[in-house]
Design a protein around this motif. Sequence first.
Motif, PDB file in Angstrom:
ATOM      1  N   VAL A 208     -50.855  78.961  33.861  1.00 28.58           N
ATOM      2  CA  VAL A 208     -51.256  77.703  34.334  1.00 28.58           C
ATOM      3  C   VAL A 208     -51.806  77.673  35.746  1.00 28.58           C
ATOM      4  CG1 VAL A 208     -50.503  75.316  34.309  1.00 28.58           C
ATOM      5  CG2 VAL A 208     -49.926  76.745  32.494  1.00 28.58           C
ATOM      6  N   LEU A 209     -50.874  78.160  36.458  1.00 26.64           N
ATOM      7  CA  LEU A 209     -51.090  78.039  38.273  1.00 26.64           C
ATOM      8  C   LEU A 209     -52.296  78.804  38.347  1.00 26.64           C
ATOM      9  CD1 LEU A 209     -47.240  78.513  39.300  1.00 26.64           C
ATOM     10  CD2 LEU A 209     -48.871  76.271  39.485  1.00 26.64           C
ATOM     11  N   ALA A 210     -52.649  79.969  37.674  1.00 29.50           N
ATOM     12  CA  ALA A 210     -53.666  80.724  37.894  1.00 29.50           C
ATOM     13  C   ALA A 210     -55.082  79.966  37.550  1.00 29.50           C
ATOM     14  CB  ALA A 210     -53.726  82.123  37.421  1.00 29.50           C
ATOM     15  N   THR A 211     -54.832  79.346  36.476  1.00 31.89           N
ATOM     16  CA  THR A 211     -55.956  78.439  36.089  1.00 31.89           C
ATOM     17  C   THR A 211     -56.168  77.264  37.082  1.00 31.89           C
ATOM     18  OG1 THR A 211     -55.507  78.820  33.747  1.00 31.89           O
ATOM     19  CG2 THR A 211     -56.950  76.907  34.204  1.00 31.89           C
ATOM     20  N   GLY A 212     -54.892  76.702  37.518  1.00 33.95           N
ATOM     21  CA  GLY A 212     -55.227  75.580  38.416  1.00 33.95           C
ATOM     22  C   GLY A 212     -56.043  75.945  39.755  1.00 33.95           C
ATOM     23  N   LYS A 213     -55.678  77.296  40.108  1.00 29.57           N
ATOM     24  CA  LYS A 213     -56.284  78.001  41.366  1.00 29.57           C
ATOM     25  C   LYS A 213     -57.928  78.058  41.243  1.00 29.57           C
ATOM     26  CE  LYS A 213     -56.774  82.117  41.906  1.00 29.57           C
ATOM     27  NZ  LYS A 213     -56.300  83.608  41.865  1.00 29.57           N
ATOM     28  N   GLN A 214     -58.308  78.422  39.909  1.00 24.03           N
ATOM     29  CA  GLN A 214     -59.656  78.342  39.657  1.00 24.03           C
ATOM     30  C   GLN A 214     -60.317  77.099  39.710  1.00 24.03           C
ATOM     31  OE1 GLN A 214     -59.721  80.361  35.837  1.00 24.03           O
ATOM     32  NE2 GLN A 214     -58.819  82.096  36.630  1.00 24.03           N
TER      33      GLN A 214
END
Length: 285
Positions: A208-214
């Motif tokens: 989820v955090l990786a997606t938020g970074k994107q």
Amino acid sequence: MGNRTSAALGVLLAVAMLPGCSRPAPDQAAPAEAATPAEAVRRLTADLRANDLDAFATHAVTPAVHARLQTAWREGRTRWPLDQLPFARHLPRGMAALSAPDAEQVLQRGFERQLADASLGAAAEFLTLFTVQYILQQGEFSVSEREHYPQLVQAFGAWAAGAPIGDRDRARAAIATMTAAAREARLDSDQAFAEAGMEASLQRMSRVLATGKQVLASYGFDLDADLAAMDVQLQSQTGDVARVRMQYALAGTPIDTVVNLERRDGVWYVSDFLRHAEDAVARAD
């Protein structure tokens, strides 16, 4: 701002509060062992930059504390390290808002209302000021954290003031991306976090955090580029106690902070992370 919209924004703020949600450059891989204070900081930063919260939780505490955390997590008595984020108690609600069946429609309507009222910028400014005041006056933050975390929030707010947050196409794409990631995580309640356990929950939240970074990158907030040049230097060391200085830029805003470390059984740990974890298991016990 509606409850579900503000809860969803809180999840994105959590991304910004983890100043390392990007993959390390090939020449900046995390050291295998934290034999020096600077290596301990670099290893934890690399874990976060690799979007690996599970590895972060393993490296941030001693093996004995980690084992106790796993038990307390399964029993619903702690959510460390997630519960160190501001407003962490609202994280399940934020995930529920993002993963609800009608999340895309509700969040898009909330966005349109804010856009019509020309209050998106004001909402971002309010969230920034409120979060900074919370860190400075509430919570169990150390002196070091109260110096570091407000810098992160203010950098995020300064970026938001000039970012294209009113762009409808970006908003629609961001909402679709984040809702899909939240549904995949299947962490929409306290019970869901407990049932998944510490390791699986952190692995899911890492995605989820990786997606938020994107999503942030699509608005021009590139954490990868910002953190590639982070400078980590030993400032002082006396026996098993040390201080390390971290200097980097976040969305164009300079960040300069000093963290305290301590050595346990030959391994260096960031004192704040270790203290919070030990406090968490002590309260759970």
